[in-house]
Write a protein that holds these residues in place. Structure first.
Motif, PDB file in Angstrom:
ATOM      1  N   GLY A 279       1.847  61.550  36.200  1.00 24.11           N
ATOM      2  CA  GLY A 279       0.827  60.563  36.522  1.00 24.11           C
ATOM      3  C   GLY A 279       0.932  59.326  35.655  1.00 24.11           C
ATOM      4  O   GLY A 279       0.824  58.191  36.142  1.00 24.11           O
ATOM      5  N   ILE A 280       1.150  59.539  34.346  1.00 27.15           N
ATOM      6  CA  ILE A 280       1.266  58.399  33.421  1.00 27.15           C
ATOM      7  C   ILE A 280       2.416  57.497  33.835  1.00 27.15           C
ATOM      8  O   ILE A 280       2.264  56.278  33.991  1.00 27.15           O
ATOM      9  CB  ILE A 280       1.470  58.902  31.983  1.00 27.15           C
ATOM     10  CG1 ILE A 280       0.200  59.613  31.485  1.00 27.15           C
ATOM     11  CG2 ILE A 280       1.829  57.745  31.059  1.00 27.15           C
ATOM     12  CD1 ILE A 280       0.419  60.365  30.185  1.00 27.15           C
TER      13      ILE A 280
ATOM     14  N   ALA B 240      -2.176  48.333  44.223  1.00 22.80           N
ATOM     15  CA  ALA B 240      -0.966  49.145  44.134  1.00 22.80           C
ATOM     16  C   ALA B 240      -1.164  50.322  43.183  1.00 22.80           C
ATOM     17  O   ALA B 240      -0.742  51.450  43.473  1.00 22.80           O
ATOM     18  CB  ALA B 240       0.203  48.278  43.664  1.00 22.80           C
ATOM     19  N   GLY B 241      -1.824  50.071  42.044  1.00 21.73           N
ATOM     20  CA  GLY B 241      -2.078  51.147  41.098  1.00 21.73           C
ATOM     21  C   GLY B 241      -2.996  52.212  41.674  1.00 21.73           C
ATOM     22  O   GLY B 241      -2.762  53.422  41.491  1.00 21.73           O
ATOM     23  N   GLY B 242      -4.053  51.778  42.397  1.00 21.18           N
ATOM     24  CA  GLY B 242      -4.957  52.745  43.016  1.00 21.18           C
ATOM     25  C   GLY B 242      -4.257  53.570  44.073  1.00 21.18           C
ATOM     26  O   GLY B 242      -4.474  54.787  44.185  1.00 21.18           O
ATOM     27  N   ALA B 243      -3.411  52.924  44.887  1.00 24.37           N
ATOM     28  CA  ALA B 243      -2.663  53.658  45.912  1.00 24.37           C
ATOM     29  C   ALA B 243      -1.706  54.660  45.279  1.00 24.37           C
ATOM     30  O   ALA B 243      -1.558  55.793  45.763  1.00 24.37           O
ATOM     31  CB  ALA B 243      -1.897  52.669  46.795  1.00 24.37           C
ATOM     32  N   ALA B 244      -1.056  54.250  44.197  1.00 23.81           N
ATOM     33  CA  ALA B 244      -0.137  55.162  43.508  1.00 23.81           C
ATOM     34  C   ALA B 244      -0.885  56.342  42.912  1.00 23.81           C
ATOM     35  O   ALA B 244      -0.391  57.485  42.919  1.00 23.81           O
ATOM     36  CB  ALA B 244       0.612  54.412  42.412  1.00 23.81           C
ATOM     37  N   LEU B 245      -2.085  56.090  42.403  1.00 21.62           N
ATOM     38  CA  LEU B 245      -2.891  57.156  41.801  1.00 21.62           C
ATOM     39  C   LEU B 245      -3.307  58.191  42.843  1.00 21.62           C
ATOM     40  O   LEU B 245      -3.120  59.403  42.654  1.00 21.62           O
ATOM     41  CB  LEU B 245      -4.122  56.548  41.126  1.00 21.62           C
ATOM     42  CG  LEU B 245      -5.029  57.481  40.325  1.00 21.62           C
ATOM     43  CD1 LEU B 245      -4.282  58.080  39.155  1.00 21.62           C
ATOM     44  CD2 LEU B 245      -6.261  56.734  39.835  1.00 21.62           C
ATOM     45  N   VAL B 246      -3.849  57.716  43.958  1.00 25.53           N
ATOM     46  CA  VAL B 246      -4.324  58.638  44.990  1.00 25.53           C
ATOM     47  C   VAL B 246      -3.147  59.316  45.696  1.00 25.53           C
ATOM     48  O   VAL B 246      -3.124  60.547  45.877  1.00 25.53           O
ATOM     49  CB  VAL B 246      -5.202  57.890  46.012  1.00 25.53           C
ATOM     50  CG1 VAL B 246      -5.593  58.815  47.160  1.00 25.53           C
ATOM     51  CG2 VAL B 246      -6.445  57.335  45.329  1.00 25.53           C
ATOM     52  N   GLY B 247      -2.172  58.520  46.104  1.00 24.91           N
ATOM     53  CA  GLY B 247      -1.028  59.087  46.811  1.00 24.91           C
ATOM     54  C   GLY B 247      -0.235  60.058  45.953  1.00 24.91           C
ATOM     55  O   GLY B 247       0.216  61.103  46.433  1.00 24.91           O
ATOM     56  N   GLY B 248      -0.084  59.731  44.682  1.00 23.67           N
ATOM     57  CA  GLY B 248       0.647  60.628  43.790  1.00 23.67           C
ATOM     58  C   GLY B 248      -0.064  61.950  43.587  1.00 23.67           C
ATOM     59  O   GLY B 248       0.564  63.017  43.568  1.00 23.67           O
TER      60      GLY B 248
ATOM     61  N   VAL C 203      -2.172  63.442  45.666  1.00 25.90           N
ATOM     62  CA  VAL C 203      -2.053  64.227  46.896  1.00 25.90           C
ATOM     63  C   VAL C 203      -0.646  64.795  47.039  1.00 25.90           C
ATOM     64  O   VAL C 203      -0.458  65.962  47.414  1.00 25.90           O
ATOM     65  CB  VAL C 203      -2.422  63.358  48.115  1.00 25.90           C
ATOM     66  CG1 VAL C 203      -2.144  64.111  49.412  1.00 25.90           C
ATOM     67  CG2 VAL C 203      -3.881  62.933  48.051  1.00 25.90           C
ATOM     68  N   SER C 204       0.352  63.975  46.747  1.00 32.24           N
ATOM     69  CA  SER C 204       1.735  64.434  46.841  1.00 32.24           C
ATOM     70  C   SER C 204       2.020  65.583  45.879  1.00 32.24           C
ATOM     71  O   SER C 204       2.680  66.569  46.236  1.00 32.24           O
ATOM     72  CB  SER C 204       2.687  63.262  46.555  1.00 32.24           C
ATOM     73  OG  SER C 204       4.031  63.695  46.572  1.00 32.24           O
ATOM     74  N   MET C 205       1.511  65.478  44.650  1.00 33.06           N
ATOM     75  CA  MET C 205       1.696  66.552  43.678  1.00 33.06           C
ATOM     76  C   MET C 205       1.038  67.835  44.160  1.00 33.06           C
ATOM     77  O   MET C 205       1.613  68.929  44.047  1.00 33.06           O
ATOM     78  CB  MET C 205       1.107  66.140  42.331  1.00 33.06           C
ATOM     79  CG  MET C 205       1.912  65.106  41.576  1.00 33.06           C
ATOM     80  SD  MET C 205       3.431  65.783  40.869  1.00 33.06           S
ATOM     81  CE  MET C 205       2.750  66.844  39.591  1.00 33.06           C
TER      82      MET C 205
ATOM     83  N   SER D 231      -2.271  70.503  39.463  1.00 33.65           N
ATOM     84  CA  SER D 231      -1.316  69.391  39.497  1.00 33.65           C
ATOM     85  C   SER D 231      -1.998  68.084  39.875  1.00 33.65           C
ATOM     86  O   SER D 231      -1.749  67.038  39.266  1.00 33.65           O
ATOM     87  CB  SER D 231      -0.194  69.702  40.494  1.00 33.65           C
ATOM     88  OG  SER D 231       0.535  70.824  40.095  1.00 33.65           O
ATOM     89  N   ALA D 232      -2.871  68.142  40.885  1.00 33.25           N
ATOM     90  CA  ALA D 232      -3.567  66.922  41.299  1.00 33.25           C
ATOM     91  C   ALA D 232      -4.479  66.403  40.195  1.00 33.25           C
ATOM     92  O   ALA D 232      -4.538  65.196  39.930  1.00 33.25           O
ATOM     93  CB  ALA D 232      -4.369  67.191  42.571  1.00 33.25           C
TER      94      ALA D 232
END
Length: 240
Positions: free
Chosen positions: A36-37, A60-68, A70-72, A160-161
């Motif tokens: 995440g970091i 972009a940071g918010g999308a990366a946070l949420v999408g990451g 969920v992906s994890m 993980s999430a």
């Protein structure tokens, strides 16, 4: 003549697998936090390097946070589900093998003598293991230990999430509250310090050298930030 193997005695009490499982969850949590970091910081730094204003950087940071996150969660769920199915299949095979195991005391004694155990001790071990109540307790202990090792895919998913989200919040909040003139520098320093902390913690849990483990994580994180900053800068200069 068939070769008789030495029976595998239970090597851990029922509490030991539980402690090992907790240690594995802690390690998985640290990996999620590291991911995440680095992931969110790399996106934020890359978009900032392209010269974008704070709005797109935050988006972009918010999308990366949420999408990451969920992906994890999805990745861990699928991975651990497969591992759990394999573990249960192996347990079923071992149970079936034990049910048809016809190894007698003389075979057990011979197996122990073959590895250097004296004849008297080997015969004593074989006699003890041949007692029905001892064998039943032995098999039950093995099955309890094996059951403790079967992990939950739902638990792996939310751990993980959650850890990814906690780790990703560091660069995201830095983007929100740090002035634009020093934003990238503050994010880089904060991320490298956080990675050093998680690397050290992982080394302590795993009994590895702390400095080397922390340095590996810090160097990897620094390389990721440098690569995304360079990519953002080049795209910003030629495409935006």
């Amino acid at each position: 003549m068939a070769t008789t193997t030495v029976p595998a005695l239970p090597t851990a009490s029922p509490a030991d697998p539980t402690n090992a499982a907790r240690l594995n969850w802690l390690r998985a949590g640290l990996l999620g936090a590291n991911d995440g970091i680095v992931s969110v910081a790399a996106v934020v730094v890359g978009v900032a390097g392209a010269g974008a204003p704070v709005g797109p950087v935050l988006a972009a940071g918010g999308a990366a946070l949420v999408g990451g996150a969920v992906s994890m969660a999805l990745g861990e769920y699928v991975s651990v589900s497969g591992a759990r199915d394999a573990q249960r299949t192996g347990q079923a095979a071992r149970t079936a093998r034990r049910a048809t195991d016809a190894v007698g005391p003389s075979d057990i004694a011979a197996a122990y003598r073959s590895i250097g155990v004296s004849d008297d001790v080997a015969r004593s071990i074989a006699a003890e293991l041949g007692r029905p109540e001892v064998r039943e307790n032995w098999i039950a202990a093995e099955e309890r230990a094996a059951q403790d090792e079967v992990v939950s895919p739902w638990r792996a998913a939310w751990v993980s999430a959650a850890t990814f989200t906690v780790g990703g919040l560091l660069p995201f909040l830095a983007t929100v509250f740090v002035p634009e003139s020093v934003r990238v520098a503050v994010i880089v320093v904060a991320v490298l310090l956080a990675l050093a902390a998680t690397g050290t913690t992982g080394a302590v849990l795993g009994g590895a050298p702390r400095g080397r483990a922390a340095m590996r994580v810090v160097i990897g994180g620094a390389a990721a930030l440098a690569a995304t900053w360079l990519a953002g800068t080049l795209l910003g200069a030629h495409a935006l």
